[in-house]
Design a protein around this motif. Sequence first.
Motif, short mmCIF file in Angstrom:
data_model
loop_
_atom_site.label_atom_id
_atom_site.label_comp_id
_atom_site.label_asym_id
_atom_site.label_seq_id
_atom_site.Cartn_x
_atom_site.Cartn_y
_atom_site.Cartn_z
N GLN A 80 3.46 64.67 14.39
CA GLN A 80 4.92 64.69 15.18
C GLN A 80 5.94 65.01 13.81
OE1 GLN A 80 5.66 64.41 17.82
NE2 GLN A 80 5.41 62.54 19.04
N TYR A 109 10.42 66.04 18.82
CA TYR A 109 9.23 65.61 18.63
C TYR A 109 8.41 65.94 19.95
CZ TYR A 109 10.65 62.46 14.74
OH TYR A 109 11.06 62.28 13.59
N THR A 163 5.79 65.57 23.18
CA THR A 163 5.99 64.71 24.11
C THR A 163 4.50 64.44 24.66
OG1 THR A 163 6.39 66.47 25.71
CG2 THR A 163 8.25 65.12 25.16
N PHE A 202 10.03 59.08 18.48
CA PHE A 202 8.89 59.05 19.19
C PHE A 202 8.25 57.64 19.04
CE2 PHE A 202 7.56 60.34 14.95
CZ PHE A 202 6.49 59.20 14.89
#
Length: 138
Positions: free
Chosen positions: A53, A63, A65, A94
Motif C-alpha cells: 500500500q 491507497y 482499494t 487504508f
Amino acid sequence: MKKLAGFTLIELMITVAIVGILAAIAYPSYLNQVRQSRRADAQSALLQAANRQERFFTTQYSYATTLEELGMTPETENEAYTLSIDPGQPANRFEITATAVADHDQANDVCTTLTVNERGEKTANGAGVNAPISQQCW
C-alpha cells in the motif's frame, strides 16, 4: 513347567492408558501451535499488504482499494485467513483485515480477526481472553 514370554493383558492396558493420557495432553497443544503458525502467516500477509500500500501510494498519491491493485490474492498462503481492504476509507487512509475462514479450524483460534492501518496500528478481535487481545494476537 515352560515359561511363556510376552505381554499380559494388564501390561497392555496400562500402556494404552499411558499413550491415551499423553495424546490427550499433546494434541490440544499441537493444535494451538498450528493455529499460532497460521496466525503468523496472516500477520505476514497483512504487513506485506501494508508495505505494498505504501509503495502504491508513492506512485499513485492514494491507497489501493482492492488487493488486486496490489498484486495480492484474498487468501493467505495456508488459506486459513481471507484478506480484505476496507473500501470505506478515504484515499489517504487504508485498513486491511485478515479474517479467519469460518469452516476452517482457524476459526477456533483466540484471534479470528487481525487488522492493520496506514499508521501501523494493529488490532485484533476474537474469543474472550483476560489480557488485551491485541497483545496476544500480535
